[in-house]
Scaffold this motif. Structure first.
Motif, PDB file in Angstrom:
ATOM      1  N   LEU A   1     -22.883 -20.435 -42.257  1.00 37.51           N
ATOM      2  CA  LEU A   1     -23.001 -21.698 -42.975  1.00 37.51           C
ATOM      3  C   LEU A   1     -22.813 -21.468 -44.470  1.00 37.51           C
ATOM      4  CD1 LEU A   1     -23.607 -24.704 -43.006  1.00 37.51           C
ATOM      5  CD2 LEU A   1     -26.057 -24.155 -43.098  1.00 37.51           C
ATOM      6  N   SER A   2     -23.360 -20.374 -44.957  1.00 33.64           N
ATOM      7  CA  SER A   2     -23.186 -20.033 -46.377  1.00 33.64           C
ATOM      8  C   SER A   2     -21.719 -19.748 -46.688  1.00 33.64           C
ATOM      9  CB  SER A   2     -24.037 -18.812 -46.741  1.00 33.64           C
ATOM     10  OG  SER A   2     -25.410 -19.066 -46.503  1.00 33.64           O
ATOM     11  N   ILE A   3     -21.037 -19.065 -45.757  1.00 37.60           N
ATOM     12  CA  ILE A   3     -19.601 -18.802 -45.942  1.00 37.60           C
ATOM     13  C   ILE A   3     -18.832 -20.117 -46.017  1.00 37.60           C
ATOM     14  CG2 ILE A   3     -17.542 -17.837 -44.844  1.00 37.60           C
ATOM     15  CD1 ILE A   3     -19.297 -15.594 -43.751  1.00 37.60           C
ATOM     16  N   GLY A   4     -19.173 -21.041 -45.109  1.00 36.55           N
ATOM     17  CA  GLY A   4     -18.490 -22.325 -45.106  1.00 36.55           C
ATOM     18  C   GLY A   4     -18.712 -23.111 -46.384  1.00 36.55           C
ATOM     19  N   VAL A   5     -19.950 -23.165 -46.844  1.00 36.03           N
ATOM     20  CA  VAL A   5     -20.255 -23.899 -48.076  1.00 36.03           C
ATOM     21  C   VAL A   5     -19.584 -23.236 -49.272  1.00 36.03           C
ATOM     22  CG1 VAL A   5     -22.111 -24.599 -49.636  1.00 36.03           C
ATOM     23  CG2 VAL A   5     -22.421 -24.806 -47.164  1.00 36.03           C
ATOM     24  N   PHE A   6     -19.587 -21.911 -49.299  1.00 35.90           N
ATOM     25  CA  PHE A   6     -18.934 -21.190 -50.399  1.00 35.90           C
ATOM     26  C   PHE A   6     -17.443 -21.489 -50.440  1.00 35.90           C
ATOM     27  CE2 PHE A   6     -16.547 -17.408 -51.750  1.00 35.90           C
ATOM     28  CZ  PHE A   6     -16.992 -17.319 -53.072  1.00 35.90           C
ATOM     29  N   LEU A   7     -16.782 -21.429 -49.277  1.00 37.20           N
ATOM     30  CA  LEU A   7     -15.348 -21.719 -49.227  1.00 37.20           C
ATOM     31  C   LEU A   7     -15.065 -23.170 -49.586  1.00 37.20           C
ATOM     32  CD1 LEU A   7     -14.347 -19.816 -45.954  1.00 37.20           C
ATOM     33  CD2 LEU A   7     -13.885 -19.120 -48.306  1.00 37.20           C
ATOM     34  N   LEU A   8     -15.988 -24.056 -49.213  1.00 35.12           N
ATOM     35  CA  LEU A   8     -15.791 -25.480 -49.472  1.00 35.12           C
ATOM     36  C   LEU A   8     -15.803 -25.786 -50.967  1.00 35.12           C
ATOM     37  CD1 LEU A   8     -15.440 -28.179 -47.962  1.00 35.12           C
ATOM     38  CD2 LEU A   8     -17.914 -28.448 -48.038  1.00 35.12           C
ATOM     39  N   TYR A   9     -16.677 -25.110 -51.690  1.00 36.07           N
ATOM     40  CA  TYR A   9     -16.809 -25.369 -53.128  1.00 36.07           C
ATOM     41  C   TYR A   9     -16.218 -24.244 -53.973  1.00 36.07           C
ATOM     42  CZ  TYR A   9     -19.895 -29.243 -51.963  1.00 36.07           C
ATOM     43  OH  TYR A   9     -20.415 -30.420 -51.467  1.00 36.07           O
ATOM     44  N   TYR A  10     -15.381 -23.420 -53.348  1.00 34.80           N
ATOM     45  CA  TYR A  10     -14.824 -22.267 -54.073  1.00 34.80           C
ATOM     46  C   TYR A  10     -13.966 -22.715 -55.259  1.00 34.80           C
ATOM     47  CZ  TYR A  10     -11.990 -18.166 -55.089  1.00 34.80           C
ATOM     48  OH  TYR A  10     -11.356 -17.134 -55.722  1.00 34.80           O
ATOM     49  N   ASP A  11     -13.121 -23.723 -55.049  1.00 37.21           N
ATOM     50  CA  ASP A  11     -12.239 -24.177 -56.134  1.00 37.21           C
ATOM     51  C   ASP A  11     -13.050 -24.709 -57.307  1.00 37.21           C
ATOM     52  OD1 ASP A  11     -10.088 -23.472 -54.618  1.00 37.21           O
ATOM     53  OD2 ASP A  11      -9.719 -25.492 -53.840  1.00 37.21           O
ATOM     54  N   ARG A  12     -14.090 -25.498 -57.001  1.00 37.74           N
ATOM     55  CA  ARG A  12     -14.921 -26.050 -58.071  1.00 37.74           C
ATOM     56  C   ARG A  12     -15.648 -24.949 -58.815  1.00 37.74           C
ATOM     57  NH1 ARG A  12     -18.885 -30.934 -56.645  1.00 37.74           N
ATOM     58  NH2 ARG A  12     -16.825 -31.830 -56.202  1.00 37.74           N
ATOM     59  N   LEU A  13     -16.158 -23.952 -58.052  1.00 36.52           N
ATOM     60  CA  LEU A  13     -16.845 -22.836 -58.706  1.00 36.52           C
ATOM     61  C   LEU A  13     -15.894 -22.046 -59.589  1.00 36.52           C
ATOM     62  CD1 LEU A  13     -19.066 -21.546 -55.751  1.00 36.52           C
ATOM     63  CD2 LEU A  13     -19.839 -22.726 -57.810  1.00 36.52           C
ATOM     64  N   SER A  14     -14.656 -21.856 -59.136  1.00 32.99           N
ATOM     65  CA  SER A  14     -13.671 -21.104 -59.917  1.00 32.99           C
ATOM     66  C   SER A  14     -13.370 -21.822 -61.214  1.00 32.99           C
ATOM     67  CB  SER A  14     -12.394 -20.898 -59.099  1.00 32.99           C
ATOM     68  OG  SER A  14     -12.651 -20.153 -57.940  1.00 32.99           O
TER      69      SER A  14
ATOM     70  N   ILE B   1     -16.602 -24.743 -42.003  1.00 34.43           N
ATOM     71  CA  ILE B   1     -15.645 -23.670 -42.293  1.00 34.43           C
ATOM     72  C   ILE B   1     -14.209 -24.176 -42.145  1.00 34.43           C
ATOM     73  CG2 ILE B   1     -14.819 -21.411 -41.557  1.00 34.43           C
ATOM     74  CD1 ILE B   1     -17.670 -20.744 -40.699  1.00 34.43           C
ATOM     75  N   ALA B   2     -13.946 -24.936 -41.066  1.00 32.43           N
ATOM     76  CA  ALA B   2     -12.597 -25.462 -40.846  1.00 32.43           C
ATOM     77  C   ALA B   2     -12.197 -26.433 -41.952  1.00 32.43           C
ATOM     78  CB  ALA B   2     -12.540 -26.157 -39.486  1.00 32.43           C
ATOM     79  N   LEU B   3     -13.145 -27.266 -42.387  1.00 37.11           N
ATOM     80  CA  LEU B   3     -12.859 -28.196 -43.484  1.00 37.11           C
ATOM     81  C   LEU B   3     -12.457 -27.442 -44.742  1.00 37.11           C
ATOM     82  CD1 LEU B   3     -12.903 -30.962 -44.866  1.00 37.11           C
ATOM     83  CD2 LEU B   3     -15.378 -30.685 -45.155  1.00 37.11           C
ATOM     84  N   ALA B   4     -13.172 -26.357 -45.021  1.00 39.21           N
ATOM     85  CA  ALA B   4     -12.868 -25.582 -46.233  1.00 39.21           C
ATOM     86  C   ALA B   4     -11.517 -24.872 -46.123  1.00 39.21           C
ATOM     87  CB  ALA B   4     -13.979 -24.564 -46.476  1.00 39.21           C
TER      88      ALA B   4
END
Length: 366
Positions: free
Chosen positions: A345-358, A288-291
């Protein structure tokens, strides 16, 4: 390997700096509280720092994950602001590799937190209980000061001794006043005067009492003329007061982890799962912190600090709620903390790849 060492150094330096600062704040607050208790005679002054030392592991197991979380936010935030992350990305360090490098540090911290929560903290709480239960250290002769009145509990009991001997094992000229509440009355007052007194302990029954020699016991009711006067050679007064913070802690907190594994009651199960859940939070909050550390020159490295801390505190509060739910039987022990860990964990992964998904969704929209 060079990139891994560089990132680990940045994260660890920030983590230890943040953890040290947080630990200093928490310990200072606890020290002030213990000093006030020692000044009022609630605990013995000679064991004050031992009591503080034995409580530090319980602070550490909560501070280290937060220190790791804030350390990543600060370290990576600086790297983003100074464009070092852009350079790393250009050199082939993808989001997946960056997450892998970050998890190496997180796993090391998680192992440390697990060792503290599973072994060090229970042993420290047991040591603190031993000190609290020792009549020489808590509410015993060492907590009394000659020539000073001491108030117990809610103020319903007051004691005074004129002098203590050189070894502080006996009191002379003891005064004890106790208010005994009664229904529809102001309450009776019991006053005891004795020539000498000492603290005794029944270790078999874990009971402490004050033994008084050669004195009188007076029981009077304000507003009434009747009084009870008793002369005694020896009188025992049970002492129930102890360190309130220690007494309020559940017994399972001082129970060794291996012993908890042998128990099936809900309180023990909840305590065991809590100890296991704490180290598991470290890699999750690291993701989460990384994202949330992503920033730029205009936003600054502190732009996402507040929402990140709020999210972390929300995680911690939900963990405490889950533990209470397991203890109350509202949450099945088999479910435990796993859905909560999975959610964050799902929140963290989502935030981590949010830009790519967008970006992917925008391309498909075209």
């Amino acid at each position: 390997m060079i990139v891994l060492r560089y990132l680990m150094r940045e994260v660890m330096v920030s983590m230890f700096a943040v953890s040290f600062s947080l630990m200093l704040i928490v310990v200072s607050g606890r020290l002030v509280r213990l000093l006030s208790q020692a000044a009022s005679g609630d605990i013995a002054g000679d064991v004050l720092f031992l009591m503080l030392l034995y409580r530090m592991p319980s602070f550490l197991e909560l501070i280290l994950p937060l220190g790791m979380f804030l350390g990543i936010l600060l370290a990576y935030g600086r790297l983003y602001v100074e464009s070092e992350m852009t350079v790393l990305s250009a050199c082939g360090v993808s989001t997946r590799k960056l997450a892998g490098y970050t998890l190496v540090s997180a796993v090391l911290v998680a192992l440390l937190v697990g060792f503290v929560s599973l072994y060090v903290t229970p042993a420290a709480w047991q040591k603190a209980r031993d000190i609290s239960n020792d009549p020489r250290n808590s509410e015993g002769i060492n907590t009394l000061v000659a020539g000073r009145f001491k108030t117990y509990g809610d103020g319903s009991r007051v004691s005074y001794t004129r002098s203590l001997n050189d070894t502080r094992t006996e009191m002379e000229n003891v005064f004890i006043a106790t208010r005994i509440p009664e229904e529809n009355r102001e309450g009776r007052v019991q006053v005891i005067l004795a020539e000498k007194g000492r603290i005794r302990a029944d270790k078999d029954n874990d009971v402490r009492y004050m033994e008084l020699d050669r004195g009188h016991r007076y029981v009077v009711t304000p507003g009434y003329r009747d009084a009870e006067i008793t002369r005694f050679g020896t009188l025992g007064q049970r002492i129930d007061e102890r360190d309130r913070d220690i007494a309020q802690r559940p017994d399972v907190d001082a129970t060794p982890t291996l012993d908890l594994m042998q128990r099936s009651d809900l309180e023990a199960v909840a305590a065991l799962q809590w100890r296991i859940a704490l180290p598991l939070t470290v890699p999750i909050v690291a993701i989460i912190a990384l994202a949330m550390s992503r920033t730029n020159h205009r936003k600054g490295r502190y732009s996402k600090m507040l929402p990140a801390v709020i999210l972390y505190l929300f995680y911690l509060v939900l963990m405490s709620t889950v533990r209470s739910g397991i203890e109350d039987g509202k949450i099945p022990p088999a479910v435990s903390f796993w859905p909560l860990h999975g959610l964050f964990l799902s929140i963290g992964v989502f935030l981590l790849y949010y830009d790519r998904l967008s970006m992917t969704l925008k391309r498909r929209g075209r």
